[in-house]
Every structure is written in C-alpha cells, then in structure tokens.
Design a protein around this motif. Sequence first.
Motif, PDB file in Angstrom:
ATOM      1  N   UNK A  53     -22.778  -4.697 -32.091  1.00  0.00           N
ATOM      2  CA  UNK A  53     -22.450  -4.646 -30.664  1.00  0.00           C
ATOM      3  C   UNK A  53     -23.675  -4.977 -29.819  1.00  0.00           C
ATOM      4  N   UNK A  54     -24.812  -4.414 -30.190  1.00  0.00           N
ATOM      5  CA  UNK A  54     -26.057  -4.673 -29.465  1.00  0.00           C
ATOM      6  C   UNK A  54     -26.412  -6.152 -29.477  1.00  0.00           C
ATOM      7  N   UNK A  55     -26.162  -6.812 -30.609  1.00  0.00           N
ATOM      8  CA  UNK A  55     -26.567  -8.194 -30.759  1.00  0.00           C
ATOM      9  C   UNK A  55     -25.536  -9.200 -30.245  1.00  0.00           C
ATOM     10  N   UNK A  56     -24.252  -8.805 -30.259  1.00  0.00           N
ATOM     11  CA  UNK A  56     -23.203  -9.781 -29.939  1.00  0.00           C
ATOM     12  C   UNK A  56     -22.253  -9.343 -28.829  1.00  0.00           C
ATOM     13  N   UNK A  57     -22.269  -8.051 -28.479  1.00  0.00           N
ATOM     14  CA  UNK A  57     -21.324  -7.549 -27.491  1.00  0.00           C
ATOM     15  C   UNK A  57     -19.985  -7.148 -28.085  1.00  0.00           C
ATOM     16  N   UNK A  58     -19.853  -7.248 -29.416  1.00  0.00           N
ATOM     17  CA  UNK A  58     -18.623  -6.842 -30.111  1.00  0.00           C
ATOM     18  C   UNK A  58     -18.947  -5.757 -31.129  1.00  0.00           C
ATOM     19  N   UNK A  59     -18.194  -4.661 -31.098  1.00  0.00           N
ATOM     20  CA  UNK A  59     -18.421  -3.615 -32.093  1.00  0.00           C
ATOM     21  C   UNK A  59     -17.563  -3.815 -33.338  1.00  0.00           C
ATOM     22  N   UNK A  60     -16.378  -4.387 -33.158  1.00  0.00           N
ATOM     23  CA  UNK A  60     -15.471  -4.643 -34.276  1.00  0.00           C
ATOM     24  C   UNK A  60     -14.790  -5.992 -34.036  1.00  0.00           C
ATOM     25  N   UNK A  61     -15.406  -7.077 -34.515  1.00  0.00           N
ATOM     26  CA  UNK A  61     -14.842  -8.410 -34.270  1.00  0.00           C
ATOM     27  C   UNK A  61     -13.412  -8.533 -34.775  1.00  0.00           C
ATOM     28  N   UNK A  86     -21.524   2.466 -25.370  1.00  0.00           N
ATOM     29  CA  UNK A  86     -20.679   1.746 -24.427  1.00  0.00           C
ATOM     30  C   UNK A  86     -21.095   2.117 -23.004  1.00  0.00           C
ATOM     31  N   UNK A  87     -20.656   1.333 -22.015  1.00  0.00           N
ATOM     32  CA  UNK A  87     -21.019   1.635 -20.621  1.00  0.00           C
ATOM     33  C   UNK A  87     -20.624   3.043 -20.168  1.00  0.00           C
ATOM     34  N   UNK A  88     -19.567   3.633 -20.778  1.00  0.00           N
ATOM     35  CA  UNK A  88     -19.147   4.982 -20.364  1.00  0.00           C
ATOM     36  C   UNK A  88     -19.972   6.089 -21.011  1.00  0.00           C
ATOM     37  N   UNK A  89     -20.971   5.711 -21.813  1.00  0.00           N
ATOM     38  CA  UNK A  89     -21.864   6.694 -22.427  1.00  0.00           C
ATOM     39  C   UNK A  89     -21.473   7.129 -23.819  1.00  0.00           C
ATOM     40  N   UNK A  90     -20.282   6.740 -24.317  1.00  0.00           N
ATOM     41  CA  UNK A  90     -19.850   7.127 -25.662  1.00  0.00           C
ATOM     42  C   UNK A  90     -20.477   6.203 -26.706  1.00  0.00           C
ATOM     43  N   UNK A  91     -20.597   6.732 -27.929  1.00  0.00           N
ATOM     44  CA  UNK A  91     -21.219   5.953 -28.998  1.00  0.00           C
ATOM     45  C   UNK A  91     -20.275   4.889 -29.550  1.00  0.00           C
ATOM     46  N   UNK A  92     -20.859   3.895 -30.159  1.00  0.00           N
ATOM     47  CA  UNK A  92     -20.090   2.848 -30.826  1.00  0.00           C
ATOM     48  C   UNK A  92     -19.501   3.445 -32.100  1.00  0.00           C
ATOM     49  N   UNK A  93     -18.178   3.427 -32.246  1.00  0.00           N
ATOM     50  CA  UNK A  93     -17.547   4.092 -33.390  1.00  0.00           C
ATOM     51  C   UNK A  93     -16.326   3.320 -33.883  1.00  0.00           C
ATOM     52  N   UNK A  94     -16.528   2.148 -34.494  1.00  0.00           N
ATOM     53  CA  UNK A  94     -15.389   1.394 -35.037  1.00  0.00           C
ATOM     54  C   UNK A  94     -14.600   2.166 -36.079  1.00  0.00           C
ATOM     55  N   UNK A  95     -15.230   3.153 -36.736  1.00  0.00           N
ATOM     56  CA  UNK A  95     -14.495   3.943 -37.717  1.00  0.00           C
ATOM     57  C   UNK A  95     -13.323   4.674 -37.068  1.00  0.00           C
ATOM     58  N   UNK A  96     -13.488   5.075 -35.811  1.00  0.00           N
ATOM     59  CA  UNK A  96     -12.381   5.702 -35.084  1.00  0.00           C
ATOM     60  C   UNK A  96     -11.350   4.647 -34.705  1.00  0.00           C
ATOM     61  N   UNK A  97     -11.820   3.448 -34.352  1.00  0.00           N
ATOM     62  CA  UNK A  97     -10.896   2.353 -34.030  1.00  0.00           C
ATOM     63  C   UNK A  97      -9.995   2.026 -35.215  1.00  0.00           C
ATOM     64  N   UNK A  98     -10.548   2.059 -36.421  1.00  0.00           N
ATOM     65  CA  UNK A  98      -9.743   1.812 -37.623  1.00  0.00           C
ATOM     66  C   UNK A  98      -8.597   2.821 -37.726  1.00  0.00           C
TER      67      UNK A  98
END
Length: 368
Positions: A53-61, A86-98
């Motif tokens: 996400x830091x490098x590309x702006x995508x956390x889970x392509x 993320x801008x709202x202050x929450x951590x990047x968590x694709x594991x939750x997205x899954x």
Amino acid sequence: MTNKTHFSIAVFPGDGIGQEIMKPCVTLLEAAMARVGGVSASFEELPAGAAHFRDTGESLPEASLKRADEADAILLGAMGLPDVRYPDGTEISPQIDFRFRFGLYAGVRPVRTIAGLQPMLNNPSAHELDFVIVRESTEGLFASHGRGEIKGDEEARDTLVITRDVSQRLFDFTLALGQSRQAQGGKGRVTCVDKANVFKSFAFFRKIFDERAEAHPQLDCDHMYVDAAALNMVTRPWDLDVMVTENMFGDILSDLGAGLIGGMGYAPSADIGDDHAVFQPCHGSAPDIAGKGLANPTAMVLSGVMMLEWLGEKHDCEPALKAGKLLREAVDAAFATGTLVTCELGGDAGTTAVFEAVMAELVELPIQ
C-alpha cells in the motif's frame, strides 16, 4: 466432495516477519507432501499488505484477490505495519478484507501445548492443553470495520451486528468440530461464550446456539459469560474443549490462549468459510525484529498443517491428511527435548534453527 491430489495455494507473505517465516513454511509443506507421496501443491506468491500500500496505493490488488479466489487455499504470513495507515487512522489489514470478501465466518484458533516448551502456568494439568476457540470472523463488532462513525470531536460509534444466517453456519461448524473431536477421544463439550446477561445481541446469539445444539444431543453444550471465560482460561483451562464466540471476544480470548502455550509464535489459525479458507499465524508482522532472523516460524508452519488437514478433509485426500499429521509430529519432536528454545522464551533459536530442527525430524519420523 471431490477426490483431489494436487492443490493450488495462493501465498501472501505480507509484511515484516511474514516475509521471513513463509519460505520455511512452504519448504516444510513441500517436504511433508513429498515424503508421504500422492499429494502435491503449487505455491503462487502474491502481493498485498501495508508495504505494498505504501509503495503503490493498493493494499490488496484486484489481481491478487482474483488469484486467491481461484486457489484451493490461501496461506498468509502477516500483514500490517504500525506506521502505514489508511487516511482514517486504521491499520492496513487485508487479512480482514479476505474474511469479508470470502465469507470466512469460522475463525479457528487451536490452543495446544507443545511438549518441551517452558510451561506458562505452574499447575501440571495446564501442561497438556488441547482446546479450540472458534471466533466468528465476519460480523460482531468487526462488522463496523471501515464503517464507524465519528461525530465531530465529541462522539464515536461502532455497531455490533449478529445475524441468524451467519450464526447458524458458525454454530453448525463448531458443533461438527466438537463432534469430530469427541470421536477422537475429546471431551465432547461445546461452550457458547457471550455477554447475554447485558446485551440483546448476545441473548440472540445464545438463543441461536441453543437451537442448533438441539441437533447434537451427544454433546455437552453449555454457556459462559466472556469475563468468566477469561478467568477460566487462566484458572482451569484443562476443562475446556471447544468455545465459540463473537468476533471481538474471540480476538481477545485467542490471544490469551496463545499466551497459555508460549506466545503468539506458537499460535496457528484458520479462517474458514463454505468455499474458501485462509491459514495464517495469529501474530502480527513484528517489524521490530524483522530482518534479524529471530522470528519464530512455528505458528506459520502449524497454520500450514491446518491447511493440509482442511484440504484433505474437503477433497477426500488421505495423503494430505497424512502429510499434515507428519509435519505436526515433526514440530512436536523438534521441541520435545527442551533444547530448542526460541527468542520469545529466552533462548537463541531463530527462524533457521527452528526450520532445521523441524526438517531434521520430518525426514526421520515414520509415516503413520
């Protein structure tokens, strides 16, 4: 059920130590399958996570998500970095997205002691723990993930959600697990953990549990308030068998369970739905030790064991089940003498030492 012997695995090393523990895990999985024979897998490494996400702006392509959807199982290392949010202050968590994307409602968190590890509790009865926490993983308080409300600087709200559809599937899964463990000599006890004395949502949760439990009269089904469950996990954990609970409660209790067996480095997990499953260690990305060779790969390897077992059961593949059993026995044998002590327990065994010890046992143990 299909009889399948070759599996495609979507691999997400992720962030921090996830990159370091994934390689030994995959190598050991391949070695276990090769020793048993009759089962194999292809492992495709895919990008996702906080660094991505830091490098590309995508956390889970979307391309990674598509490949995960097509795979037989998903193997995940660790995701998230404290300073990437993320801008709202929450951590990047694709594991939750899954979990949300694939409907992975059953979070399975085994709590099993490994002989040879330093006991966390002095009572001898706590030195041979073997129980499971099943955490609902798609709703509960986590249903507010990304949807919470902040009203100015005065108020914030997150809503807890319990639905009949998900709860019924969760309880059916859990009761079947309790029955399976009973058939293998387990206690046959399934405990619903809630806070039904205070919240209507949990009274509803308990009501559905009782309804589904009626189909399993051979099991001892009971209830426990979450605060009492936390107490009992410390004072009488040997009495526990299968516990099922809401998402946030499960998140907290499963970490307590990990503490009972030596820490997060020994705690595997699976998030299972009707069609997909993700297997990952309970721990995070531990950026403070990343790149130092200190990461304990045991939880990652045992998560891989859970993957082999799930694939074996789902696809009627006996060699996959045997490979999982062999690898678990190799992990146990590696620690059994008490001389292999990882860093979090005060020793100096890092990633390579644990990997080599498990591999040495893997190639010598008899296949049963």
